[in-house]
Design a protein around this motif. Structure first.
Motif, short mmCIF file in Angstrom:
data_model
loop_
_atom_site.label_atom_id
_atom_site.label_comp_id
_atom_site.label_asym_id
_atom_site.label_seq_id
_atom_site.Cartn_x
_atom_site.Cartn_y
_atom_site.Cartn_z
N CYS A 72 12.42 3.21 -7.43
CA CYS A 72 11.03 2.82 -7.29
C CYS A 72 10.17 3.67 -8.21
CB CYS A 72 10.57 3.01 -5.84
SG CYS A 72 11.03 1.66 -4.77
N ALA A 76 4.91 2.35 -6.44
CA ALA A 76 5.52 1.76 -5.25
C ALA A 76 5.66 2.78 -4.13
CB ALA A 76 6.88 1.17 -5.60
N ALA A 80 3.87 2.77 -0.46
CA ALA A 80 4.65 2.88 0.78
C ALA A 80 4.11 4.00 1.66
CB ALA A 80 6.12 3.12 0.46
N GLU A 205 12.52 3.12 2.35
CA GLU A 205 12.04 1.74 2.17
C GLU A 205 12.23 1.26 0.74
OE1 GLU A 205 7.80 -0.69 2.00
OE2 GLU A 205 7.87 1.24 3.04
N CYS A 206 11.81 2.06 -0.23
CA CYS A 206 11.77 1.59 -1.62
C CYS A 206 13.11 1.71 -2.34
CB CYS A 206 10.71 2.37 -2.39
SG CYS A 206 9.03 2.09 -1.83
N ASP A 207 13.74 2.87 -2.21
CA ASP A 207 14.97 3.14 -2.96
C ASP A 207 16.23 2.90 -2.14
OD1 ASP A 207 13.49 3.91 -5.15
OD2 ASP A 207 13.42 6.01 -4.56
#
Length: 216
Positions: A72, A76, A80, A205-207
């Motif tokens: 990310c 991003a 988050a 969440e992102c990675d």
């Protein structure tokens, strides 16, 4: 990732140039000792050197598969973290329950913590069938999470484990706060509780950096 691949391609260029210079040098040495060679043979030497350099690069210097994975970007992750800042306990638990299901946990359910208005527990089962408890706690203020929060969680889990033949499983404490106090970190380490602050949750969440206890 960009720095890693740039370094890998630089290694490839150095290998190709070095081996091609070596090939040209060999050609001239053979010419010097009057070995009969055609001009086309130099091209063969150069092509062979390039092929050898590529083979060496593929074996020893090419980036690993995980190094090609684009993480990310900062925007991003900031977004988050901003979303996490706005979450109350119920919304945080719903969000993390979705992440648990996304990452393969089963029997995911949320349970309101009666004695703590800022907390909601998630109960789930990992891939190997063992239980996991993730306490989701929204921040009470700008400061770190205090040691008492960890103490309350460990005590509650101990009571539940006694009622369930001592099976507490993996224990995690997640928060929208930016960090934990030194006392909280020490208590968590001694009790085997994994701490997840806002940054860790954003990366989850992102990675898709799944917390290690949940990946079992």
């Amino acid at each position: 990732m960009a720095r890693t691949t740039m370094r890998a391609y630089l290694n490839l260029a150095i290998l190709v140039a070095g081996l091609e210079l070596l090939a040209v040098g060999i050609w001239f040495v053979l010419e010097g000792i009057r070995v009969n060679q055609s001009d086309n043979l130099m091209v063969v030497y150069i092509c062979a050197a390039a092929a050898l350099a590529s083979a060496i690069w593929l074996v020893g210097y090419r980036p690993r598969v995980d190094e090609w994975t684009e993480p990310c970007d900062d925007t991003a992750l900031r977004d988050a973290k901003a979303r996490l800042d706005r979450m109350d306990p119920a919304r945080l638990a719903e969000h993390l329950a979705d992440l648990c299901e996304r990452d393969g946990l089963a029997e995911v359910e949320t349970v309101r913590v009666v004695e703590d208005a800022y907390a909601v527990d998630i109960h789930a089962r990992r891939g190997d069938g063992t239980p996991a408890v993730l306490r989701c706690r929204s921040a009470e203020g700008p400061g770190p999470v205090a040691g008492g929060v960890v103490e309350d969680f460990v005590s509650a889990v101990a009571v539940a484990a006694d009622a369930d033949a001592g099976r507490s499983g993996a224990l995690l404490l997640a928060t929208t706060a930016g960090c934990f106090s030194a006392k909280a970190a020490a208590l968590a380490a001694s009790a085997g509780v994994v701490l997840l602050d806002r940054s860790a949750l954003a990366h989850w969440e992102c990675d898709k950096e799944v917390p290690a206890p949940l990946a079992a």
